[in-house]
Design a protein around this motif. Sequence first.
Motif, PDB file in Angstrom:
ATOM      1  N   PHE A  42      49.134  36.893  46.631  1.00 52.81           N
ATOM      2  CA  PHE A  42      48.011  36.213  45.969  1.00 52.81           C
ATOM      3  C   PHE A  42      48.368  34.726  45.889  1.00 52.81           C
ATOM      4  N   SER A  45      48.328  32.417  42.666  1.00 52.23           N
ATOM      5  CA  SER A  45      48.765  33.047  41.433  1.00 52.23           C
ATOM      6  C   SER A  45      49.992  32.371  40.835  1.00 52.23           C
ATOM      7  N   ASP A  77      45.908  35.021  38.477  1.00 56.28           N
ATOM      8  CA  ASP A  77      45.189  33.901  39.076  1.00 56.28           C
ATOM      9  C   ASP A  77      43.841  33.763  38.375  1.00 56.28           C
ATOM     10  N   ARG A  82      46.496  40.310  38.662  1.00 59.69           N
ATOM     11  CA  ARG A  82      46.493  40.945  39.987  1.00 59.69           C
ATOM     12  C   ARG A  82      47.542  42.036  40.103  1.00 59.69           C
ATOM     13  N   ALA A 176      43.752  43.460  47.684  1.00 61.77           N
ATOM     14  CA  ALA A 176      43.542  42.009  47.583  1.00 61.77           C
ATOM     15  C   ALA A 176      42.420  41.647  46.625  1.00 61.77           C
TER      16      ALA A 176
END
Length: 443
Positions: A42, A45, A77, A82, A176
């Motif tokens: 990510f 992030s 993020d 996440r 994702a």
Amino acid sequence: ASSGGGDGDVGGNKTLISSSRSRALPALPLRLAAEPHGRSAFPSSVALGIHHGGAASHGGGSSGGHLHHVELAAIVDDDGIRAFALSAPISRRVLLELLEYPHDNRVEEGGGDESSAVSTSTTALHADSTQLMHGPIVCLIRTSASSNDMEWHVFAPDQEFPTKLASLDDVRVHYAKLAFHDAFIAKLLTESIRLYYAQQVLEPSVRGFLSVLEKQFARSDLYLFELLQNAVDDGASEIHLSVVRRGRGSANSGGGLSFAHNGRRFTPLDVLGLSSVGLSTKSREGKRTIGFMGVGFKACYKRFSRVMIDDGTYSFAYERPQENCGATSTAAVPGYGWVMQPIWQADGGGANNTKSGWCRFSLEWPVGGVASVEKDLSVLPQTAPPLLGRAALEKRWHGGQCSESDSWTLDWDAKVHCIHRTRLASLSGAASFATAADRSEVV
């Protein structure tokens, strides 16, 4: 050695900081060890440490009964959490108890209603925190206490223990768009930010920076333009600003300023940016611009000793400790350290949020009393509303949110300024803003 820009090994499960640096570095705190690994999956992030008391009643994995030794962090993020980072394998039940997930929210079957999830973006599948009970959870697990290497795992739906993923690609391809973000997550992250900075402000280097920050703003009214510019950057089409005039008889009355706009709501990185003095949020394309390295917004504290922020999901305040107000202060929070420590407001801070979904700022305890706020608002440069309005409408136009008949409104303490778009011109075949037909008026 890592590939693809140095952030991660695309083919394998492990994400290495760098083979040479990893060998040279001692074992880092989990948050620092996890961040480069998190960014490999990510890119925007950051890793945020999550404090817990180790009070879980059930063991799991290799953690056994020594839960106070288990480190926990979140990969965060703009879309929410996440993934989680763990210093050792634990069960889903233990993870929920370390997060202090409310027992009242736990259900026997299924998760929560995803329609109630808070959505701050269309790029991620936002799940509310009840999905932590039965939905997939991505996590990074440290390979050993003496290593900075971590491996990707996942709690599959209804699975009690995490399963190791074959490669980083599994995270990028299958997870994702997964992000957890609702009021429970907002509170968890806000309190984690507060606890992190409560320690940071004790560092001599941070105290030195904060002492400089106190002298950064030569004028006490600069906060108005910071708030207006941030609202424009957030795509607001309406901004309301008014003096709160209760308790006028006291120089330190409970009055202040109410500021609200209908632009973008808050994200986890926004709260981190507002709290920091060294994390720039301006580089995140299309995202909120808090101000250079989080400093711009702190102009508010030149005039006000308490700032409460609420958007319906996030509700927190920055508040100068009362013992810091005197000349003989012995407060535990040094000097300006309170501006880095958001305090969660369980009841919305007692504010009246009459406009659902709006971002509201309640600026209170003004230095100089309500009269000083009235003086700050007494003069609005004549060019300010047209310039801000055009900038806002142009931003909305390029973002596909503005029509030819759209307008921008600034309510400046009951004096309403409206900026209208009456014509869109075409230059070189591309739609753009014309200035000849702009029309502004004060209603």
